[in-house]
Design a protein around this motif. Structure first.
Motif, PDB file in Angstrom:
ATOM      1  N   ARG A 188      -8.846  -8.722   3.099  1.00  0.00           N
ATOM      2  CA  ARG A 188      -8.708 -10.041   2.486  1.00  0.00           C
ATOM      3  C   ARG A 188      -7.274 -10.366   2.064  1.00  0.00           C
ATOM      4  O   ARG A 188      -7.031 -11.452   1.509  1.00  0.00           O
ATOM      5  N   LEU A 189      -6.352  -9.477   2.351  1.00  0.00           N
ATOM      6  CA  LEU A 189      -4.950  -9.803   2.115  1.00  0.00           C
ATOM      7  C   LEU A 189      -4.422 -10.752   3.190  1.00  0.00           C
ATOM      8  O   LEU A 189      -3.342 -11.331   3.036  1.00  0.00           O
ATOM      9  N   PHE A 190      -5.194 -10.909   4.264  1.00  0.00           N
ATOM     10  CA  PHE A 190      -4.758 -11.706   5.406  1.00  0.00           C
ATOM     11  C   PHE A 190      -5.809 -12.756   5.756  1.00  0.00           C
ATOM     12  O   PHE A 190      -6.992 -12.595   5.454  1.00  0.00           O
ATOM     13  N   LEU A 224       0.678   0.526  -2.214  1.00  0.00           N
ATOM     14  CA  LEU A 224       0.559   0.327  -0.771  1.00  0.00           C
ATOM     15  C   LEU A 224       0.387  -1.139  -0.381  1.00  0.00           C
ATOM     16  O   LEU A 224       0.599  -1.500   0.776  1.00  0.00           O
ATOM     17  N   LYS A 225      -0.002  -1.953  -1.335  1.00  0.00           N
ATOM     18  CA  LYS A 225      -0.320  -3.355  -1.010  1.00  0.00           C
ATOM     19  C   LYS A 225       0.845  -4.053  -0.313  1.00  0.00           C
ATOM     20  O   LYS A 225       0.649  -4.756   0.693  1.00  0.00           O
ATOM     21  N   SER A 226       2.048  -3.852  -0.815  1.00  0.00           N
ATOM     22  CA  SER A 226       3.204  -4.546  -0.243  1.00  0.00           C
ATOM     23  C   SER A 226       3.551  -4.035   1.151  1.00  0.00           C
ATOM     24  O   SER A 226       4.294  -4.696   1.885  1.00  0.00           O
ATOM     25  N   GLN A 227       3.010  -2.874   1.535  1.00  0.00           N
ATOM     26  CA  GLN A 227       3.293  -2.301   2.848  1.00  0.00           C
ATOM     27  C   GLN A 227       2.282  -2.746   3.906  1.00  0.00           C
ATOM     28  O   GLN A 227       2.458  -2.461   5.091  1.00  0.00           O
ATOM     29  N   CYS A 228       1.238  -3.441   3.489  1.00  0.00           N
ATOM     30  CA  CYS A 228       0.203  -3.871   4.425  1.00  0.00           C
ATOM     31  C   CYS A 228       0.743  -4.969   5.338  1.00  0.00           C
ATOM     32  O   CYS A 228       1.289  -5.958   4.867  1.00  0.00           O
ATOM     33  N   ARG A 229       0.556  -4.788   6.619  1.00  0.00           N
ATOM     34  CA  ARG A 229       1.074  -5.745   7.596  1.00  0.00           C
ATOM     35  C   ARG A 229      -0.029  -6.462   8.367  1.00  0.00           C
ATOM     36  O   ARG A 229       0.129  -7.605   8.779  1.00  0.00           O
ATOM     37  N   ARG A 230      -1.157  -5.807   8.548  1.00  0.00           N
ATOM     38  CA  ARG A 230      -2.234  -6.413   9.336  1.00  0.00           C
ATOM     39  C   ARG A 230      -3.497  -5.593   9.122  1.00  0.00           C
ATOM     40  O   ARG A 230      -3.436  -4.367   9.049  1.00  0.00           O
ATOM     41  N   PRO A 248     -14.926   0.054  14.076  1.00  0.00           N
ATOM     42  CA  PRO A 248     -13.778   0.408  13.244  1.00  0.00           C
ATOM     43  C   PRO A 248     -13.133  -0.765  12.517  1.00  0.00           C
ATOM     44  O   PRO A 248     -13.079  -1.890  13.029  1.00  0.00           O
ATOM     45  N   VAL A 249     -12.645  -0.461  11.323  1.00  0.00           N
ATOM     46  CA  VAL A 249     -11.755  -1.355  10.575  1.00  0.00           C
ATOM     47  C   VAL A 249     -10.389  -0.689  10.539  1.00  0.00           C
ATOM     48  O   VAL A 249     -10.298   0.525  10.263  1.00  0.00           O
ATOM     49  N   VAL A 250      -9.346  -1.451  10.828  1.00  0.00           N
ATOM     50  CA  VAL A 250      -8.024  -0.871  11.015  1.00  0.00           C
ATOM     51  C   VAL A 250      -7.002  -1.598  10.137  1.00  0.00           C
ATOM     52  O   VAL A 250      -7.009  -2.822  10.036  1.00  0.00           O
ATOM     53  N   LEU A 251      -6.108  -0.801   9.531  1.00  0.00           N
ATOM     54  CA  LEU A 251      -5.032  -1.343   8.690  1.00  0.00           C
ATOM     55  C   LEU A 251      -3.704  -0.795   9.153  1.00  0.00           C
ATOM     56  O   LEU A 251      -3.555   0.427   9.308  1.00  0.00           O
ATOM     57  N   GLU A 252      -2.738  -1.670   9.350  1.00  0.00           N
ATOM     58  CA  GLU A 252      -1.378  -1.249   9.663  1.00  0.00           C
ATOM     59  C   GLU A 252      -0.508  -1.372   8.425  1.00  0.00           C
ATOM     60  O   GLU A 252      -0.468  -2.428   7.789  1.00  0.00           O
ATOM     61  N   LEU A 253       0.183  -0.280   8.102  1.00  0.00           N
ATOM     62  CA  LEU A 253       1.120  -0.259   6.985  1.00  0.00           C
ATOM     63  C   LEU A 253       2.539  -0.223   7.536  1.00  0.00           C
ATOM     64  O   LEU A 253       2.799   0.333   8.599  1.00  0.00           O
ATOM     65  N   GLU A 254       3.444  -0.782   6.780  1.00  0.00           N
ATOM     66  CA  GLU A 254       4.853  -0.779   7.163  1.00  0.00           C
ATOM     67  C   GLU A 254       5.368   0.640   7.195  1.00  0.00           C
ATOM     68  O   GLU A 254       5.092   1.442   6.287  1.00  0.00           O
TER      69      GLU A 254
END
Length: 254
Positions: A188-190, A224-230, A248-254
């Motif tokens: 939900r950040l995106f 980690l929130k600020s590192q979330c990209r997608r 799958p649910v996938v998260l990309e971090l910076e």
């Protein structure tokens, strides 16, 4: 850094899917739930051949959680300290400086069932555990099958689910307790498409008709929130032959 969670609903059946997926997506962390196998049956060798280390906490037929990574898996613990529980539902480890908590939260079955009360007790214990872990590990991610749809928009037909598990007020209150600890729902950040789900019933052509729920989540700490990209739900594996009912649910971090 790419983090992912996937309830595979039997790794014995779904191992080819997992091996194909990690070869294509190359996650730095993949958390699995419902492996449904004892540790002695876990496919460490096949995963090692694919370039992945693994830790597993399993039991015959039910439950089972694992963390996979091509990187070193350190400081591993199993279960929730202080909780007397024979079910294998939690494994925690540190990978590349991030504390990874892989959870298979109980389903609860029905609101008038002992399993529902067990679920609420388990959630309360998990909240206390996370509070302690966050004090020691500011960079923390909670990945897994939560068996909670946090909002009505995470349910294909909220009216049809009234009075059932996965959407009850106490369960959603527990989910909100995670956010009160400083954890954020990365999905939900995106901006996301409406009717985005991670689970579909095998019956009633649930997937084809998109009669789903979003119950698989990746929550991340403030650090980690600020590192979330997608963050996205990969529906590809749900389209395969003999798929898991989750994807799958996938998260990309910076």
């Amino acid at each position: 850094m790419k983090l992912a969670t996937w309830n595979v609903n039997s790794l014995n059946v779904r191992l080819p899917h997992v091996l194909d997926w990690i070869a294509a997506e190359k996650p730095d962390v993949l958390c699995l739930q419902e492996t449904k196998q004892e540790d002695s049956k876990f496919p460490y060798a096949a995963l090692q051949e694919a370039g992945y280390n693994a830790v597993h906490s399993g039991q015959k037929t039910y439950n089972g959680v694992a963390i996979l990574s091509p990187h070193a898996i350190e400081n591993v613990t199993f279960g929730i300290p202080g909780l007397d529980d024979e079910q294998k539902r939690l494994v925690t480890a540190t990978i590349n400086g991030v504390r990874i908590v892989c959870a298979y939260i109980p389903n609860g079955q029905s609101l008038d069932c002992d399993k529902y009360q067990y679920k609420l007790r388990w959630l309360e214990a998990l909240i206390g555990y996370l509070q302690q872990e966050l004090q020691q590990h500011p960079k923390l991610a909670l990945l897994g099958d939560y068996n909670i749809a946090p909002e009505d928009r995470d349910v294909h037909d909220p009216a049809a689910w009234v009075g059932q598990v996965l959407v009850s007020e106490p369960e959603r209150k527990a989910f909100n307790a995670f956010t009160s600890l400083g954890l954020h729902d990365s999905f939900r950040l995106f901006e996301q498409e409406e009717a985005s789900f991670s689970w579909w019933d095998y019956r009633m052509a649930g997937f084809r008709r998109n009669l789903g729920l979003r119950i698989d989540h990746i929550l991340v700490s403030d650090a980690l929130k600020s590192q979330c990209r997608r963050c996205w739900i990969d529906q590809g594996p749900r389209k395969l032959e003999r798929p898991s009912d989750h994807t799958p649910v996938v998260l990309e971090l910076e």
